[in-house]
Design a protein around this motif. Sequence first.
Motif, short mmCIF file in Angstrom:
data_model
loop_
_atom_site.label_atom_id
_atom_site.label_comp_id
_atom_site.label_asym_id
_atom_site.label_seq_id
_atom_site.Cartn_x
_atom_site.Cartn_y
_atom_site.Cartn_z
N SER A 55 -18.46 13.70 5.24
CA SER A 55 -18.15 13.17 6.34
C SER A 55 -18.90 12.62 7.26
O SER A 55 -18.60 12.27 8.33
N VAL A 56 -20.26 13.26 7.01
CA VAL A 56 -21.31 12.50 7.87
C VAL A 56 -21.67 11.06 7.67
O VAL A 56 -22.14 10.79 6.60
N PRO A 57 -21.50 10.08 8.39
CA PRO A 57 -21.78 8.85 8.22
C PRO A 57 -23.12 8.51 7.87
O PRO A 57 -24.15 8.91 8.48
N SER A 58 -23.66 7.77 6.72
CA SER A 58 -24.89 7.69 6.58
C SER A 58 -25.72 6.59 7.19
O SER A 58 -26.76 6.54 7.14
N HIS A 59 -24.79 5.49 7.74
CA HIS A 59 -25.44 4.53 8.57
C HIS A 59 -24.22 3.87 9.35
O HIS A 59 -23.24 4.23 9.09
N ASN A 60 -24.65 3.00 10.28
CA ASN A 60 -23.59 2.47 11.04
C ASN A 60 -23.46 0.88 10.61
O ASN A 60 -22.95 0.10 11.28
N ASN B 156 -31.91 28.78 -3.19
CA ASN B 156 -32.59 28.87 -2.15
C ASN B 156 -32.46 27.36 -1.22
O ASN B 156 -31.97 27.57 -0.16
N ASP B 157 -32.20 26.53 -1.85
CA ASP B 157 -31.67 25.30 -1.21
C ASP B 157 -30.45 25.29 -0.80
O ASP B 157 -29.99 25.01 0.09
N VAL B 158 -29.65 25.88 -1.53
CA VAL B 158 -28.09 26.02 -1.17
C VAL B 158 -27.98 27.04 -0.04
O VAL B 158 -27.24 26.88 0.97
N GLU B 159 -28.78 28.04 -0.13
CA GLU B 159 -28.68 29.38 0.87
C GLU B 159 -28.85 28.55 2.18
O GLU B 159 -28.46 29.00 3.37
N ALA B 160 -30.00 27.51 2.24
CA ALA B 160 -30.40 26.93 3.76
C ALA B 160 -29.38 26.11 4.01
O ALA B 160 -29.24 26.15 5.38
N ASN C 79 -20.46 3.57 0.23
CA ASN C 79 -20.28 4.78 -0.19
C ASN C 79 -21.47 5.69 -0.16
O ASN C 79 -21.54 7.00 -0.66
N ASN C 80 -22.70 5.17 0.46
CA ASN C 80 -23.98 6.06 -0.06
C ASN C 80 -23.77 7.20 1.22
O ASN C 80 -23.27 7.28 2.19
N SER C 81 -24.45 8.48 0.60
CA SER C 81 -24.36 9.80 1.42
C SER C 81 -25.70 9.80 2.33
O SER C 81 -26.45 8.80 1.95
N ILE C 82 -25.82 10.46 3.29
CA ILE C 82 -26.99 10.44 3.97
C ILE C 82 -28.17 10.82 3.34
O ILE C 82 -29.22 10.49 3.70
N VAL C 83 -27.99 11.83 2.29
CA VAL C 83 -29.08 11.97 1.36
C VAL C 83 -29.66 10.92 0.64
O VAL C 83 -31.01 10.81 0.66
N GLU C 84 -28.75 10.11 -0.01
CA GLU C 84 -29.30 8.89 -0.53
C GLU C 84 -30.05 7.99 0.30
O GLU C 84 -30.82 7.32 -0.13
N PRO D 101 -33.99 11.73 13.06
CA PRO D 101 -32.75 12.22 13.35
C PRO D 101 -32.22 12.85 11.95
O PRO D 101 -31.52 13.78 11.99
N MET D 102 -32.68 12.36 10.84
CA MET D 102 -32.13 12.55 9.53
C MET D 102 -32.58 14.04 9.05
O MET D 102 -32.12 14.49 8.09
N GLU D 103 -33.93 14.47 9.68
CA GLU D 103 -34.27 15.56 9.27
C GLU D 103 -33.54 16.61 9.31
O GLU D 103 -33.57 17.91 8.78
N GLU D 104 -32.35 16.43 10.28
CA GLU D 104 -31.22 17.80 10.38
C GLU D 104 -30.64 18.26 9.03
O GLU D 104 -30.17 18.98 8.83
N PHE D 105 -30.58 17.16 8.33
CA PHE D 105 -29.95 17.17 7.07
C PHE D 105 -30.79 17.44 5.75
O PHE D 105 -30.11 17.15 4.77
N SER D 106 -31.93 17.73 5.83
CA SER D 106 -32.77 17.95 4.88
C SER D 106 -32.15 19.21 4.11
O SER D 106 -32.71 19.22 2.66
N SER D 107 -31.58 20.04 4.56
CA SER D 107 -31.12 21.17 3.76
C SER D 107 -29.97 20.73 2.79
O SER D 107 -29.54 21.65 1.86
#
Length: 197
Positions: A170-175, A95-99, A5-10, A76-82
């Motif tokens: 909904s974005v898988p954090s790993h495969n 400001n982070d939420v707005e991005a 259940n890890n998210s991509i941010v974690e 590829p994970m940089e896309e999810f920095s926001s």
Amino acid sequence: MEKENNSIVEVKKILNRVHTFFLERYKSNNFMSLKVKGLLAQKRTDGLGKGCDQFCADVQGLYSACLEYLEKWMTPMEEFSSFMWMDLSETPDWNDVEACIKHLGEKGVPIDDAKCFDQVTNLKKFTERCNSDGEFNGLQAHQKWTKYFEKAKSIACYSELLMIAQFFFSVPSHNANVEGFLTDAKPVDQGKEPVVC
């Protein structure tokens, strides 16, 4: 890192920590333990300087290869920095939420920023109360968000945040789960028709 259940941010935060660890050891300090340094010094006095130089070069090569490998998978994970604010480890900043809202808009997910601003104000109060709670801090991101949605009085209090969360989680954090399934799967017998469920 491969918790189901890890998210991509974690996952991204874990990789960032490992990357920093290698950078500190390799680029900043050329780290080698005192025991290894002592052994190398002994070998040099024994006339094995060339071998010691080769060993040191190999160690640096290993650090370099590790960094290169990590960076390849982190890019590829940089896309999810926001979305980094969504682990709720700190009080969210608008400001982070707005991005994040801008990023979602580019993906065709419209978020009403006026409504969202008010909802983030409520989320801030919630995280400020909860972040002093050690138990809350130990939760995974999806568990923190579940607690927030459970506490909210009505969907009007979180409608836009819910859309952000739905996209994000909904974005898988790993495969790893897919790889595990493929590893455990038995090959189909060539002589039989596969069963389709």
